[in-house]
Design a protein around this motif. Structure first.
Motif, short mmCIF file in Angstrom:
data_model
loop_
_atom_site.label_atom_id
_atom_site.label_comp_id
_atom_site.label_asym_id
_atom_site.label_seq_id
_atom_site.Cartn_x
_atom_site.Cartn_y
_atom_site.Cartn_z
N THR A 187 0.83 -1.21 0.00
CA THR A 187 0.00 0.00 0.00
C THR A 187 0.86 1.26 0.00
OG1 THR A 187 -1.69 -1.20 1.26
CG2 THR A 187 -1.89 1.20 1.17
N THR A 190 2.40 1.68 -3.40
CA THR A 190 1.42 2.06 -4.41
C THR A 190 0.93 3.50 -4.21
OG1 THR A 190 0.67 -0.23 -4.54
CG2 THR A 190 -0.78 1.44 -5.47
N SER A 200 2.00 -7.60 -6.70
CA SER A 200 0.92 -6.98 -7.47
C SER A 200 -0.36 -7.78 -7.31
CB SER A 200 1.30 -6.88 -8.95
OG SER A 200 1.55 -8.17 -9.48
N LYS A 207 -7.16 -5.27 -8.25
CA LYS A 207 -6.68 -4.35 -9.27
C LYS A 207 -7.48 -3.04 -9.25
CE LYS A 207 -5.00 -7.95 -12.41
NZ LYS A 207 -5.18 -8.60 -13.73
N SER A 210 -6.24 -1.07 -6.39
CA SER A 210 -4.90 -0.59 -6.75
C SER A 210 -4.99 0.65 -7.62
CB SER A 210 -4.13 -1.70 -7.47
OG SER A 210 -2.86 -1.24 -7.89
#
Length: 270
Positions: A187, A190, A200, A207, A210
């Motif tokens: 986290t 990202t 990932s 996703k 993300s």
């Protein structure tokens, strides 16, 4: 005769408004710069293995020069204790002391990197103290921004904990999200838009989260910048209502003053 020699050496080493003083400063800058480049190159294994003898010779040459310079500074300065305890006096000492420890503690070779601190001497040579006033604006802005930045950081921590926990549940160990700390690490990577790619998400929900987190990350970058910029503009406006002496950095609230009340220097805008 001895006093006259000390005066000559003092003018060469500590004065920058004479021809000899400027020449000394130029030579010192070149030596400091070359010494720093040598330290950088020495950290590269292939260079150290190929030119180890030359590097050692140059390294000891620089140490000898710095040692002689330090002894001369200590010899000619009038208040030796003041110089020893001064900022640049400590920097000068730290640039030569670690290398002598290597004789007794070979494992402390990494301390030679301390010589890089000698670059700080350039602040004195180039009279960069005049920029202290500008740095005060930045420090004042940072201090004023602390409450807002604290709230911002706490909010980011909550986001990291919540999203990290959610991603652990959504992705799980089968997708390398082995535990919550690792998910929190993902986290952080990202939301800071770094994205190392070592972990990932594989699921559609992961996703999607993300993507949202990446978009939020761009906004997060702008928030502290805006806060500090606002405080910096406000601080600069407030400080402009004062006059600051560029020689001794004394402040005055009287805009009509033409000369510094402490050192007598004329204000730049007068």
């Amino acid at each position: 005769m001895g006093a006259k020699i000390k005066d000559i050496l003092y003018n060469i080493i500590f004065k920058t408004d004479t021809r000899t003083g400027k020449a000394f400063d130029v030579i010192l800058i070149l030596v400091i710069f070359c010494n720093s480049i040598l330290i950088i190159l020495e950290s590269v294994d292939i260079i150290r293995e190929s030119y180890g003898t030359l590097i050692n010779f140059l390294g000891w040459s620089f140490i000898f020069i710095f040692t002689v310079e330090y002894i001369l500074r200590l010899f000619v300065v009038k208040n030796k204790i003041k110089y020893l305890l001064s900022f640049f006096g400590m920097i000068d000492l730290l640039s030569i002391i670690p290398i002598y420890f290597i004789f007794f503690f070979p494992g402390m070779r990494f301390l030679v990197i301390v010589r890089v601190f000698r670059l700080l001497r350039m602040f004195n040579i180039f009279k960069m103290g005049r920029y202290i006033t500008e740095s005060r604006y930045l420090l004042s802005a940072l201090r004023a921004s602390i409450p807002k930045i604290t709230v911002f950081v706490v909010t980011i921590i909550f986001i990291i904990i919540i999203v990290g926990s959610a991603m652990y549940i959504i992705e799980g160990p089968q997708n390398d999200f082995d535990n919550i700390p690792i998910s929190m690490y993902w986290t952080v990577v990202t939301v800071s838009t770094v994205g190392y790619g070592d972990i990932s998400p594989q699921t559609s929900v992961g996703k999607f989260i993300s993507g949202i987190l990446m978009i939020v990350g761009y906004g997060i970058i702008a928030v502290p910048t805006g806060i500090i910029s606002h405080e910096l503009a406000h601080t600069s406006k407030s400080e402009k209502e004062q006059k600051i002496c560029q020689s001794c950095f004394t402040e005055t609230d009287t805009l009509n003053d033409r000369f510094c009340s402490k050192c007598g220097s004329k204000f730049a805008d007068s």
